[in-house]
Enzyme design. Structure first.
Site, PDB file in Angstrom:
ATOM      1  N   ARG A  47      27.333   2.343  80.258  1.00 52.53           N
ATOM      2  CA  ARG A  47      26.430   1.317  80.371  1.00 52.53           C
ATOM      3  C   ARG A  47      26.981   0.076  80.577  1.00 52.53           C
ATOM      4  NH1 ARG A  47      24.415   2.014  73.802  1.00 52.53           N
ATOM      5  NH2 ARG A  47      22.504   3.428  74.717  1.00 52.53           N
ATOM      6  N   LYS A 207      21.840   9.098  64.047  1.00 52.61           N
ATOM      7  CA  LYS A 207      20.994   7.916  63.768  1.00 52.61           C
ATOM      8  C   LYS A 207      19.598   8.452  63.305  1.00 52.61           C
ATOM      9  CE  LYS A 207      22.823   4.512  67.058  1.00 52.61           C
ATOM     10  NZ  LYS A 207      22.359   3.742  68.302  1.00 52.61           N
ATOM     11  N   GLY A 360      23.764   6.900  74.535  1.00 52.57           N
ATOM     12  CA  GLY A 360      25.429   6.461  75.066  1.00 52.57           C
ATOM     13  C   GLY A 360      26.053   7.685  74.619  1.00 52.57           C
ATOM     14  N   GLY A 383      17.585   5.955  71.736  1.00 51.08           N
ATOM     15  CA  GLY A 383      16.308   5.584  70.856  1.00 51.08           C
ATOM     16  C   GLY A 383      15.053   5.031  71.753  1.00 51.08           C
TER      17      GLY A 383
HETATM   18  P1  ADP Z   1      23.114   8.719  71.052  1.00 49.54           P
HETATM   19  O1  ADP Z   1      24.063   7.672  71.117  1.00 49.54           O
HETATM   20  O2  ADP Z   1      23.388   9.896  72.054  1.00 49.54           O
HETATM   21  O3  ADP Z   1      21.641   8.202  70.896  1.00 49.54           O
HETATM   22  P2  ADP Z   1      23.791   8.922  68.119  1.00 49.54           P
HETATM   23  O4  ADP Z   1      24.376   7.571  68.072  1.00 49.54           O
HETATM   24  O5  ADP Z   1      22.263   8.987  67.284  1.00 49.54           O
HETATM   25  O6  ADP Z   1      23.490   9.615  69.563  1.00 49.54           O
HETATM   26  O7  ADP Z   1      24.523   9.998  67.468  1.00 49.54           O
HETATM   27  C1  ADP Z   1      26.153  10.292  67.936  1.00 49.54           C
HETATM   28  C2  ADP Z   1      27.107  10.703  66.728  1.00 49.54           C
HETATM   29  O8  ADP Z   1      26.418  11.672  65.847  1.00 49.54           O
HETATM   30  C3  ADP Z   1      28.202  11.110  67.439  1.00 49.54           C
HETATM   31  O9  ADP Z   1      29.130  10.001  66.962  1.00 49.54           O
HETATM   32  C4  ADP Z   1      28.453  12.149  66.520  1.00 49.54           C
HETATM   33  O10 ADP Z   1      29.751  12.530  66.116  1.00 49.54           O
HETATM   34  C5  ADP Z   1      27.633  12.214  65.281  1.00 49.54           C
HETATM   35  N1  ADP Z   1      27.245  13.655  64.785  1.00 49.54           N
HETATM   36  C6  ADP Z   1      26.617  14.684  65.493  1.00 49.54           C
HETATM   37  N2  ADP Z   1      26.277  15.735  64.785  1.00 49.54           N
HETATM   38  C7  ADP Z   1      26.961  15.295  63.520  1.00 49.54           C
HETATM   39  C8  ADP Z   1      27.037  15.858  62.250  1.00 49.54           C
HETATM   40  N3  ADP Z   1      26.669  17.227  61.956  1.00 49.54           N
HETATM   41  N4  ADP Z   1      27.734  15.221  61.177  1.00 49.54           N
HETATM   42  C9  ADP Z   1      28.018  13.970  61.426  1.00 49.54           C
HETATM   43  N5  ADP Z   1      27.972  13.199  62.528  1.00 49.54           N
HETATM   44  C10 ADP Z   1      27.505  13.989  63.686  1.00 49.54           C
HETATM   45  C1  3PG Z   2      22.016   2.468  71.044  1.00 48.62           C
HETATM   46  O1  3PG Z   2      23.185   2.773  71.201  1.00 48.62           O
HETATM   47  O2  3PG Z   2      20.964   3.371  71.002  1.00 48.62           O
HETATM   48  C2  3PG Z   2      21.416   1.060  71.374  1.00 48.62           C
HETATM   49  O3  3PG Z   2      22.574   0.344  71.638  1.00 48.62           O
HETATM   50  C3  3PG Z   2      20.891   0.567  70.139  1.00 48.62           C
HETATM   51  O4  3PG Z   2      21.620   0.508  69.142  1.00 48.62           O
HETATM   52  P1  3PG Z   2      21.079   0.544  67.934  1.00 48.62           P
HETATM   53  O5  3PG Z   2      20.342   1.707  67.456  1.00 48.62           O
HETATM   54  O6  3PG Z   2      22.093   0.349  66.875  1.00 48.62           O
HETATM   55  O7  3PG Z   2      19.994  -0.649  67.756  1.00 48.62           O
HETATM   56 MG    MG Z   3      24.957   6.460  69.687  1.00 51.28          MG
END
Ligand code: ADP
Ligand code: 3PG
Ligand code: MG
Length: 404
Positions: A47, A207, A360, A383
């Site tokens: 990023r 998330k 990310g 997201g």
């Molecule tokens: P992205 O950044 O790709 O959008 P998210 O931020 O939604 O993805 O999710 C990533 C996080 O989800 C990672 O830190 C990972 O450790 C966590 N994660 C994935 N599966 C699980 C699980 N079963 N329990 C707890 N955390 C999890």
């Molecule tokens: C992300 O990691 O998806 C963006 O930086 C947005 O973060 P947020 O879901 O906490 O708004």
């Molecule tokens: Mg993330």
């Protein structure tokens, strides 16, 4: 797949190339929300790298001052764990320039007043200000006072209507997109206006609340959905399984039911893990067990998909022509729980499907799996990319100047 009018409108956003930068104070909203380990080592700086063309362009065009604004994580008030100081050195190294850190907006103002032309400031985590996520006009105005030109290059945060991504624009006369925002929107338009079918969405990560709602609308656009990671715990619990200590969003169980029901009506096939890897303690992971998803041991938490799920998901992946993936399928940061996520990355790379990776952490996981170069397109938005696929005009684009 994409709503054409909306995406065309976003493609018409003015860019930093369309305006005069020389001697202007430029505020660039970037997304430096990068994954880090518990010692604050950055595990993936994509990023930051992706924001460099815009920052360098403003340097080359002799901006009077450049101020970089970002959030990091989801802090509740000021919290040094979420300080952007943790990314300062990497930003300096990648830019090859000194960057001055400003603890708050007032200190950014005094730095601007004292330093000579051409300086670069990194502002402390904008989410330390209570007004950021509320899109408070007072905060937006304060930020606007720091600049003559507002540039948004934070694609990963473009689905948020916050003070630094949305509110600020109404107080600045020139507001444009950076190169990353442009690149992302053009790539989505190219890939998803007429996607090859079957279209598969793989969704996971943690998330859950912000992503679950998106699944509702995306159901109209995809043929199959694989759900894994923490996201799948809520769905498995919704099916009546006791997920024990797993991360489950109890208040979203009804919503999960609703999505499964709607998917059935629309003929969208949903695949949930049939087995899971679980542990009694995420930190020490002294005990690790693989069980059917129905049988998570008492006081254990599901932290990865199991080997049977990996096989099942592999077959689904092999049959798809377009794959969108957001959210790791387990706690991939810990090697014992990374296998499901890495295997899915390998399965995708073995196909000839168009693969779009968003988020990310997902991008980081793909990199760690050694499959970065085998994906068709890696978006910096998680997201944000899902909301885009949902057909929305993203709030951050909405407020920027349009080309005539
Ligand atoms: P992205 O950044 O790709 O959008 P998210 O931020 O939604 O993805 O999710 C990533 C996080 O989800 C990672 O830190 C990972 O450790 C966590 N994660 C994935 N599966 C699980 C699980 N079963 N329990 C707890 N955390 C999890
Ligand atoms: C992300 O990691 O998806 C963006 O930086 C947005 O973060 P947020 O879901 O906490 O708004
Ligand atoms: Mg993330």
């Amino acid at each position: 797949m994409l709503e054409v009018a909306g995406i065309e409108r976003m493609q018409q956003t003015k860019s930093v190339r369309d305006i005069d930068i020389k001697d202007k104070r430029v505020l660039i909203r970037v997304d430096f929300n990068v994954p880090m380990d518990h010692e604050f080592n950055i595990s993936d700086d994509t990023r930051i790298r992706e924001a460099l063309p815009t920052i360098n362009y403003c340097i080359d065009r002799e901006a009077k001052s450049i101020i970089l604004v970002s959030h990091l994580g989801r802090p509740k008030g000021k919290d040094s764990d979420f300080s952007l100081k943790h990314v300062l050195k990497r930003v300096e190294r990648l830019l090859g320039k000194t960057v001055v850190f400003a603890d708050d907006i007032d200190s950014a103002k005094s730095i601007q007043a004292t330093l000579k032309s051409g300086h670069i400031i990194l502002l402390e985590n904008i989410r330390f200000n209570a007004g950021e996520e509320k899109n408070d006009p007072l905060l937006a105005q304060e930020l606007a006072q720091l600049c003559d030109v507002y540039v948004n290059d934070a694609f990963g945060t473009s689905h948020r209507a916050h003070a630094s991504t949305h509110g600020i624009a109404q107080f600045v006369s020139q507001k444009v997109a950076g190169f990353l925002l442009k690149k992302e929107i053009d790539s989505f338009a190219k890939a998803f206006t007429n996607p090859l079918k079957p279209v598969l969405l793989i969704v996971g990560g943690s998330k859950v609340s912000s992503k679950l709602a998106l699944l509702n609308n995306i159901l109209d656009l995809v043929d199959k959905i694989i759900i894994g990671g923490a996201m799948s715990n809520t769905f498995l619990q919704a099916q009546g399984y006791d997920m024990q200590k797993s991360l489950v969003e109890e208040n979203l169980i009804n919503e999960a039911h609703h999505i499964l029901e709607k998917a059935k009506q629309k003929g969208v096939k949903v695949y949930l893990p049939v087995d899971v890897v679980s542990t009694n303690d995420l930190k020490t992971h002294q005990e690790i067990k693989i069980t059917p998803a129905q049988d998570v041991p008492q006081d254990f938490m599901a932290v990865d998909i199991g080997p049977a799920s990996t096989k099942l998901f592999n077959q689904v992946i092999r049959d798809s022509q377009t794959i969108v993936w957001n959210g790791p399928l387990g706690v991939y940061e810990i090697s014992q729980f990374s296998r499901g996520t890495f295997n899915v990355a390998h399965s995708i790379s073995d196909t000839y499907a168009f693969s779009l990776i968003g988020g990310g952490d997902t991008a980081d996981a793909v990199e760690r799996a050694g499959e970065r170069d085998n994906m068709s397109f890696i978006s910096t938005g998680g997201g944000a990319s899902l909301e885009l696929l949902e057909g929305k005009v993203l709030p951050a684009f909405e407020v920027l100047d349009q080309r005539e």
